[in-house]
Structure formats: C-alpha cells, structure tokens
Motif scaffolding. Structure first.
Motif, PDB file in Angstrom:
ATOM      1  N   GLY A 158       0.798  -1.270  -0.083  1.00 18.47           N
ATOM      2  CA  GLY A 158      -0.094   0.042  -0.020  1.00 18.47           C
ATOM      3  C   GLY A 158       0.612   1.274   0.003  1.00 18.47           C
ATOM      4  O   GLY A 158       1.786   1.422   0.103  1.00 18.47           O
ATOM      5  N   PHE A 159       0.104   2.507  -0.195  1.00 16.84           N
ATOM      6  CA  PHE A 159       0.740   3.795  -0.193  1.00 16.84           C
ATOM      7  C   PHE A 159       0.641   4.632   0.782  1.00 16.84           C
ATOM      8  O   PHE A 159       1.000   5.754   0.925  1.00 16.84           O
ATOM      9  CB  PHE A 159      -0.010   4.603  -1.535  1.00 16.84           C
ATOM     10  CG  PHE A 159       0.548   3.853  -2.834  1.00 16.84           C
ATOM     11  CD1 PHE A 159       1.591   4.366  -3.556  1.00 16.84           C
ATOM     12  CD2 PHE A 159      -0.375   2.796  -3.508  1.00 16.84           C
ATOM     13  CE1 PHE A 159       1.926   3.501  -4.674  1.00 16.84           C
ATOM     14  CE2 PHE A 159      -0.201   2.247  -4.534  1.00 16.84           C
ATOM     15  CZ  PHE A 159       1.047   2.596  -5.310  1.00 16.84           C
ATOM     16  N   SER A 160      -0.016   4.162   1.918  1.00 18.44           N
ATOM     17  CA  SER A 160      -0.011   5.072   3.066  1.00 18.44           C
ATOM     18  C   SER A 160       0.951   5.104   3.951  1.00 18.44           C
ATOM     19  O   SER A 160       2.104   4.014   3.801  1.00 18.44           O
ATOM     20  CB  SER A 160      -1.124   4.672   3.981  1.00 18.44           C
ATOM     21  OG  SER A 160      -0.884   3.386   4.708  1.00 18.44           O
ATOM     22  N   LEU A 193     -11.516  17.920   6.079  1.00 14.36           N
ATOM     23  CA  LEU A 193     -11.443  17.152   7.329  1.00 14.36           C
ATOM     24  C   LEU A 193     -12.243  16.370   7.266  1.00 14.36           C
ATOM     25  O   LEU A 193     -13.054  16.049   6.411  1.00 14.36           O
ATOM     26  CB  LEU A 193     -11.491  18.063   8.610  1.00 14.36           C
ATOM     27  CG  LEU A 193     -10.662  19.323   8.846  1.00 14.36           C
ATOM     28  CD1 LEU A 193     -11.025  20.271   9.681  1.00 14.36           C
ATOM     29  CD2 LEU A 193      -9.090  18.873   9.232  1.00 14.36           C
ATOM     30  N   ASP A 194     -12.457  15.359   8.580  1.00  9.82           N
ATOM     31  CA  ASP A 194     -13.608  14.257   8.522  1.00  9.82           C
ATOM     32  C   ASP A 194     -14.297  14.399   9.785  1.00  9.82           C
ATOM     33  O   ASP A 194     -13.605  15.268  10.752  1.00  9.82           O
ATOM     34  CB  ASP A 194     -13.077  13.037   8.140  1.00  9.82           C
ATOM     35  CG  ASP A 194     -12.390  12.384   8.999  1.00  9.82           C
ATOM     36  OD1 ASP A 194     -12.496  12.363  10.187  1.00  9.82           O
ATOM     37  OD2 ASP A 194     -11.876  11.160   8.752  1.00  9.82           O
ATOM     38  N   ASP A 216      -4.175  12.555   1.532  1.00 10.68           N
ATOM     39  CA  ASP A 216      -3.798  11.750   0.292  1.00 10.68           C
ATOM     40  C   ASP A 216      -4.465  10.440   0.434  1.00 10.68           C
ATOM     41  O   ASP A 216      -4.935   9.847  -0.490  1.00 10.68           O
ATOM     42  CB  ASP A 216      -2.588  11.513   0.156  1.00 10.68           C
ATOM     43  CG  ASP A 216      -1.582  12.837  -0.327  1.00 10.68           C
ATOM     44  OD1 ASP A 216      -2.320  13.724  -1.256  1.00 10.68           O
ATOM     45  OD2 ASP A 216      -0.647  13.153  -0.086  1.00 10.68           O
ATOM     46  N   ASP A 217      -4.715   9.867   1.501  1.00 12.01           N
ATOM     47  CA  ASP A 217      -5.539   8.565   1.615  1.00 12.01           C
ATOM     48  C   ASP A 217      -6.624   8.643   1.297  1.00 12.01           C
ATOM     49  O   ASP A 217      -7.559   9.712   1.890  1.00 12.01           O
ATOM     50  CB  ASP A 217      -5.415   8.150   3.180  1.00 12.01           C
ATOM     51  CG  ASP A 217      -4.070   7.812   3.433  1.00 12.01           C
ATOM     52  OD1 ASP A 217      -2.929   7.913   2.759  1.00 12.01           O
ATOM     53  OD2 ASP A 217      -3.850   7.371   4.768  1.00 12.01           O
ATOM     54  N   PRO A 218      -7.347   7.898   0.541  1.00 13.76           N
ATOM     55  CA  PRO A 218      -8.875   7.891   0.490  1.00 13.76           C
ATOM     56  C   PRO A 218      -9.624   7.741   1.558  1.00 13.76           C
ATOM     57  O   PRO A 218      -9.236   6.903   2.221  1.00 13.76           O
ATOM     58  CB  PRO A 218      -8.779   6.535  -0.846  1.00 13.76           C
ATOM     59  CG  PRO A 218      -7.603   5.723  -0.310  1.00 13.76           C
ATOM     60  CD  PRO A 218      -6.606   6.574   0.007  1.00 13.76           C
ATOM     61  N   LEU A 219     -10.684   8.461   1.703  1.00  7.95           N
ATOM     62  CA  LEU A 219     -11.472   8.043   2.812  1.00  7.95           C
ATOM     63  C   LEU A 219     -12.512   7.323   2.381  1.00  7.95           C
ATOM     64  O   LEU A 219     -13.660   7.427   2.381  1.00  7.95           O
ATOM     65  CB  LEU A 219     -12.167   9.415   3.109  1.00  7.95           C
ATOM     66  CG  LEU A 219     -13.064   9.251   4.719  1.00  7.95           C
ATOM     67  CD1 LEU A 219     -11.672   9.711   5.596  1.00  7.95           C
ATOM     68  CD2 LEU A 219     -14.087  10.038   4.805  1.00  7.95           C
ATOM     69  N   ILE A 220     -11.905   6.001   2.921  1.00  6.93           N
ATOM     70  CA  ILE A 220     -12.753   4.735   2.754  1.00  6.93           C
ATOM     71  C   ILE A 220     -12.737   4.237   4.172  1.00  6.93           C
ATOM     72  O   ILE A 220     -11.568   3.578   4.469  1.00  6.93           O
ATOM     73  CB  ILE A 220     -12.569   3.707   1.634  1.00  6.93           C
ATOM     74  CG1 ILE A 220     -12.291   4.593   0.269  1.00  6.93           C
ATOM     75  CG2 ILE A 220     -13.267   2.762   1.667  1.00  6.93           C
ATOM     76  CD1 ILE A 220     -11.891   3.945  -0.897  1.00  6.93           C
ATOM     77  N   LEU A 221     -13.677   4.247   4.799  1.00  5.67           N
ATOM     78  CA  LEU A 221     -13.591   3.749   6.214  1.00  5.67           C
ATOM     79  C   LEU A 221     -14.544   2.670   6.428  1.00  5.67           C
ATOM     80  O   LEU A 221     -15.597   2.833   6.182  1.00  5.67           O
ATOM     81  CB  LEU A 221     -13.925   4.999   7.247  1.00  5.67           C
ATOM     82  CG  LEU A 221     -13.143   5.432   8.429  1.00  5.67           C
ATOM     83  CD1 LEU A 221     -11.817   5.737   8.109  1.00  5.67           C
ATOM     84  CD2 LEU A 221     -13.831   6.544   9.017  1.00  5.67           C
ATOM     85  N   GLU A 222     -13.704   1.759   7.220  1.00  7.67           N
ATOM     86  CA  GLU A 222     -14.422   0.951   7.864  1.00  7.67           C
ATOM     87  C   GLU A 222     -15.770   1.178   8.647  1.00  7.67           C
ATOM     88  O   GLU A 222     -15.293   1.940   9.760  1.00  7.67           O
ATOM     89  CB  GLU A 222     -13.601  -0.506   8.619  1.00  7.67           C
ATOM     90  CG  GLU A 222     -13.392  -1.471   7.769  1.00  7.67           C
ATOM     91  CD  GLU A 222     -12.860  -2.465   8.561  1.00  7.67           C
ATOM     92  OE1 GLU A 222     -11.410  -2.384   8.638  1.00  7.67           O
ATOM     93  OE2 GLU A 222     -13.355  -3.448   9.043  1.00  7.67           O
ATOM     94  N   ALA A 253     -15.875  17.380   4.923  1.00  7.55           N
ATOM     95  CA  ALA A 253     -15.284  17.055   3.392  1.00  7.55           C
ATOM     96  C   ALA A 253     -14.763  18.489   2.947  1.00  7.55           C
ATOM     97  O   ALA A 253     -13.921  18.557   2.322  1.00  7.55           O
ATOM     98  CB  ALA A 253     -15.893  16.264   2.532  1.00  7.55           C
TER      99      ALA A 253
END
Lengths: 596, 83
Positions: free
Chosen positions: A63-65, A322-323, A414-420, A318
């Motif tokens: 991964g890229f994080s 921020l989130d 930069d990290d995609p906000l795909i949150l579990e 967004a």
C-alpha cells in the motif's frame, strides 16, 4: 533475544492481543528511519526471551499510506524470528491476502484468527487444519478481548518460536509482491476449500442500531447528544479534580516546600519553587483530563461510533479537508487542547492529522475561559458580559474554520477516505484503563521535560536581572514588553498586558496570577486596577489575542510529540500569533476608528 | 441489465462489481476492503447533502465518498427486467 512482530489489518483487535500478550508493559521503541511510534515489550515465551513489536494496522503490504510504508521498511530492515498475523475471523474473505503476502515473503509466522466468538453469529465456518496446511503456518482461533483459547495460542507461539533459531528479514519485498494474479487465485481456492461464508447476510444488532444512529434526521442530534455527554463525563469530573490537585500543589508549596527551602538564597529558592516545582505541577494538572479523555475515547472509538461520526459529519467536514473524527477532536478541545491533540493519532493519514492538529488550538479551552470570565467581570456590565463571552466562542469557531479552509491544500489528505464501519462492540473495562494508562505514559514521556524547561525559562525572564521586583518593567519580560510596543501598541496591548501574555505562554491558568504579580494586586482590587488603566476595547483586544495565540506550553509539547516535527510546531505557533495579531488589530483599530 | 457506477446504486439494492478503474493507491485500498470484480455490493444508505455512502461487501461495511464511488462500475440487474 528473539524478535517478534505483530501484524494485522485495522479493527482486528491487534493491540488488544498485544496488550494481553505483553501484560500492558509496553513502551515506545526506537527504530532508525521509522517516523511512527511503535510499541514494544519484552516477554518470556516458552524457553525464549523475546522482544515484541506492535506494527501499525495496515491493509496491504504494497500500500501507499504512511503506515504501510513504515511496515514495509520495518520488515525489510529488521530480521525477525516470528510474525504474528492477526486477522478478523469474520472478514477472512478479504483479510486473507495479508497472510498470503507474509507466506510469499517466506517469513516464519503464526496466524491468529481473532473474534472467533463473532464468526458463528455471522454464519462463518472455518476449516483450521486445511488453512494451516495451505498457508504453511499454524492457525489458532482466539478471542483477544475475552482471552478465549489464549492458552493454545500462547503454546503455539512459544513452540514455533523455540523452533526458529535464525532471524529472517523480508527479501526484496517489491519482487515478491508482483504476482497479483497468482495470489488472487491462491486466495480464491483457499476461500473455497477452507472457509464457508453465509449466502445471505442476516440483520444483526449493528444493522438495527445503525438504522437509528445513522438516521438521516435523528442521527446528528443523537451524535451531538453523545458528544455532549462525553464532554460532560470528561470535564465535569476532570476539571474539579484538576482544581483539587492544583490546591493540593499550592498547599504543599506553602506548607512543606517553602519552609523547607527557607534557608536557601532567594534566587535559588525562586528557581526551585516558582520554576521547577510549578512546572511539575503544570504537568501533573493534565493527568486527570488525559485519563478521563482516553477512557471516554476508548468507548467511542472501540465501540465503532467514532467511525460513524465520520459518516454523519462528512458532508460538512469534507469541504474543509477534514472528517468527522477531526470534528470530535476539535469539540473535545473546548475542554482542553492537550488530550484532543493526542487523540488525533487515530487518524492515520498524515495530511488529515496535521490539519486537525492545526485547527484544535483555536478551540476555546476551559483555561482560557477562566481568563475571559475574569476580564469580562472586570470591564463589562453583568448584562453585556455573557454576550462578550459568546462572541469569543464565535471567534473560536471562525478561526478554526478559516484555518482549515486556508491550509487544506497544504495539508492534503492523500489517503482515500474509505472507512470501515465495524460492528458495534463494547470495550471491556480493562481495555479502557489500559488505553488511559498508555496515553498517560505517552504524554509523560517527553512532555514533562519540555514543560518544566519552558516554565523555568519564563521564570528567568520574569525574575532577571537579579534585584528587581518580579515581572516589573526592569525585568527581561518587562524589557521585552516595552520592546514589543511598536507591534502590540497598535492592538491596544500595553507593556503590563504584554508581560501577562508572556505568562500566558506557559498556561492560560496563570494569566490572572501573572496579572496579580504585575499589578501587585489581587481579586477585586486587581479588577479595579486593570479597569482603571485600560478601556473595554483594549480588554476585548487582549482577550481576542489570548484566545487565538498559542494556547500553552503543554499544547506545544504535544504538537511536537504527535507531529514529530519542529517545523510543523513552529508553523502552528507562528500562524496562531499572526492570526491573533491580525484579528486584534482589525478589532482595535476598527473600534477606535468608529470611536466607540 | 445495465452498467452503472456505485454512486448511483439505490439504498437496499445489490449489484455485482464489474471493474474498478482508479489510481493505484485507491484501487489497492478498495481491494483490501474486499472490492473485487465479481463480488456483490449492497447499498445500505446514502448520506444526506451529498454525504458519503454506506455499503456492505461480504461481511465488511464501509463508508465511501461519492467521488470515489464513481470509479467502481457495477452490473446492475433491476427487479423489473428479466435476466
């Protein structure tokens, strides 16, 4: 000493397992070139002594994080005797890839299937022997939270470790990972043979709870209610304890320390009491709120509700780069900025984390509130005072939003906000206590040196050269106050108030105490002395400045320890000073021009 | 049967992933969370005011922003059509 690393995806209970295995006796280790804090502990396993490292939770070794890069670097440069892979048993359909990647790297490993107690509820069945056979590593189902099957896991780990004489490091990680298709087919056949997944997904407690908690209309009000409760839990209990500890520290100073040190020369006594000792009591005063804050955070985070807050607030946050988790931390900052900044560590994207850390110091914390209550009582009538206070809260929000909007492109997420959105779980009391304890150690580790050093430095400014009254115009602070007049004069801040601002750099709690020293008065007499010397516009300008400039030394300390960057810390301080001066200038000159 | 992207799937509806066409970093994260061609994805709810999407894939539930969901192509069978 044998080396073990614990590896797993986020939300798998990896740290819970690590804490159980190490008996919560972990500290932060140091590895060259690794920028993220890694917890490590020494443990005796079977006949071997071992050092265990808790690697950050990652999704993919390629991964890229930031975390993924850290783990890669660690595996390449650290020879290991064993990798403990922890996967969520109910989510093997996607998490198995991590075990396959480790297998491909030829690292000695044991696979632990955590949350084995949840698997039957989801209708997931696992053929452990078949899995073990295919992956060529022992497989043990466990429950890290309740310690189920823990003995078997412990035995398997010890046996495997005893057999492993040589440490192995991951060779040419890039090469190994390039066989995507092969791995996908391997995963597919393993899934087919060893794991049975349910055909249809049954509604469970989480689905039903989400229907209410993520409801389009009721979701947000419930969220604000929950945040209000959390805030109350932390600060309605924490702040009085803080006060009691402060009184205790004062009592000790008056009853024990000062009489004991009475024989010493005045300067040395001052250094010990007003420098070192008061620095120490500043550090200690943060302990109650840090403990309570992370106790509450353990509930909000481990239950899965913090991820839900991201869902609920995303439409608004967004736009600010921020989130929802940033929102929760900023909100908690209204009690105290220090634990709120420490709490940003749950956000794993560096851009998002830094931007949130830049915003939190503008939250009007309870220490600043005390200064404002004092100043408004001194200079405004009882009917106007609440409006003045309210306006300061508005400025606090505006400063935070302005800062986020201005710097969201500098600190890009930069990290995609795909949150579990993990199933709702309630943490055990032990988990909550452990979390508080480890965060407290984290705060203590380097903050106390920095804070005590800062308090002593400012004590020197206020008391040197020797022989002049403390904080008087002849001291270094007084000279700096005079010297800054070309800058502070235009915003209505006179040399005395400038010295108070220097005090305020330590902690806002001591601004009033500082003013008392500067004016040589206290309480009502001090209010009178200040009211006689400055007008309301100057007072408001002073409060605006106090609201916006660097909250306190402790905030600076955690900004540095969390960002691991002096450059970022300096930037945060400079930006807050610029904003404070700008806002006060516009206000003070504006009000003079309109000749109020 | 029609091809849509995940951003258009209605709440309660399920569709099969055809392809994910996006930058490498995002692609990898999606894979790790279980988004792969051939798997079924269900839309649970859509946030108001162009908020994020709440979807389920296998036993994993995730929130995805709409901009990112637009890169996930689905083959969608509407109840009314025959297959």
């Amino acid at each position: 000493m044998k080396q073990i690393a614990v590896l797993g995806m986020p939300n798998t209970g990896k740290s819970t397992f690590f804490n159980r295995l190490t008996g919560a006796d972990a500290s932060i280790g140091n590895w060259p070139g690794i920028t993220v804090d890694l917890m490590m502990a020494k443990v005796k396993l079977g006949s071997s002594e071992a050092e265990i490292v808790d690697l950050p939770g990652i999704y993919d070794l390629r991964g890229f994080s930031e975390d993924e890069a850290v783990v890669r670097k660690f595996l390449e440069h650290t020879p290991l005797h064993l990798v403990l892979i922890i996967l969520n048993a109910t989510q093997l359909d996607r998490q198995l890839s991590l075990a396959l990647q480790i297998k491909r790297l030829n690292l000695p490993a044991v696979l632990l299937l955590n949350m084995a107690d949840e698997a039957p509820q989801f209708g997931v069945e696992i053929d452990r022997d078949k899995m073990s056979d295919r992956l060529k590593m022992p497989v043990v189902p466990i429950s890290a939270k309740y310690g189920k099957n823990y003995d078997t896991a412990y035995q398997t780990i010890s046996d495997t470790l005893d057999r492993q004489e040589q440490a192995v490091s991951a060779q040419s990680l890039d090469q190994c990972m390039k066989c995507d298709n092969q791995m996908a087919s391997e995963m597919g056949s393993l899934m087919q043979d060893a794991i049975k997944l349910p055909k249809t997904f049954k509604d469970n407690l989480t689905t039903r709870l989400d229907r209410v908690l993520l409801h389009p209309v009721f979701g947000l009000p419930i969220f604000f209610g929950a945040m209000f409760l959390m805030f109350q839990l932390v600060y309605a209990i924490g702040t009085p304890i803080q006060d009691i500890m402060g009184q205790g520290a004062d009592w000790f100073q008056g009853a024990v320390l000062e009489p004991t040190l009475a024989g010493l020369p005045e300067m040395l006594r001052g250094l010990l009491v007003d420098g070192l000792y008061s620095g120490l009591s500043v550090v200690l005063s943060f302990i109650p709120v840090i403990i309570l804050f992370f106790f509450a955070m353990a509930i909000v985070e481990d239950s899965g509700y913090l991820s839900r807050s991201a869902f609920l607030m995303d439409a608004f946050m967004a736009r600010l780069g921020l989130d929802g988790r940033s929102f929760v931390m900023s909100l908690m900052g209204f009690g105290c900025n220090v634990p709120a900044i420490m709490g940003t560590r749950v956000m794993r994207s560096p851009g998002l984390r830094l931007l949130t850390m830049l915003v939190i110091p503008f939250s009007l914390c309870s220490a600043r509130l005390n200064v404002f209550i004092f100043m408004t009582a001194a200079l405004f009538s009882a009917t106007v005072a609440p409006i003045v206070l309210f306006s300061l809260y508005i400025f606090s929000f505006v400063a935070a939003i302005l800062t986020a909007a201005l710097f969201k492109s500098k600190y890009k997420n930069d990290d995609p906000l795909i949150l579990e959105l993990p199933p709702y779980r309630f943490p055990t009391l032990k988990q909550m206590l452990l979390r508080s304890w480890s965060e407290l150690k984290h705060f203590w580790r380097w903050s106390y040196k920095f804070i005590i050093f800062g308090v002593v430095a400012i004590w020197v400014l206020n008391n040197f050269p020797p022989g002049v009254p403390p904080a008087s115009p002849e001291t270094f602070s007084g000279i700096i106050g005079q010297w800054l007049q070309p800058i502070l004069g235009p915003i209505g801040i006179n040399p005395q108030l400038a010295v108070a601002l220097i005090f305020g750099f330590i902690a806002k709690e001591i601004v009033i105490g500082g003013l008392a020293v500067i004016y040589g008065q206290s309480d009502n007499a001090l209010m009178g002395a200040i009211a006689a010397q400055i007008d309301w516009a100057q007072a408001y300008s002073f409060m605006l400045f106090t609201l916006l400039y660097t909250p306190c030394l402790s905030t600076v300390a955690v900004l540095k320890s969390e960002s691991k960057s002096w450059k970022f810390t300096a930037f945060s301080i400079v930006w807050s000073l610029v904003l404070a001066w700008g806002a006060s200038f516009v206000f003070y000159q504006g009000s003079k021009a309109l000749s109020f | 049967m029609s091809t849509i992207h995940l951003g258009l799937l209605e709440p309660g509806k399920t569709a099969t992933i055809l392809a994910i066409k996006t930058r490498e970093g995002l692609n990898q994260r999606l894979q790790a969370l279980g988004f792969r061609a051939g798997r079924e994805v269900k839309m649970i709810r859509r946030g108001w005011f162009s908020g994020p999407l709440h979807v389920r894939i296998g036993t994993t539930e995730v929130m995805v922003r709409r901009t990112e969901a637009e890169n996930i192509y689905l083959s969608y069978v509407d109840k009314g059509e025959s297959t």
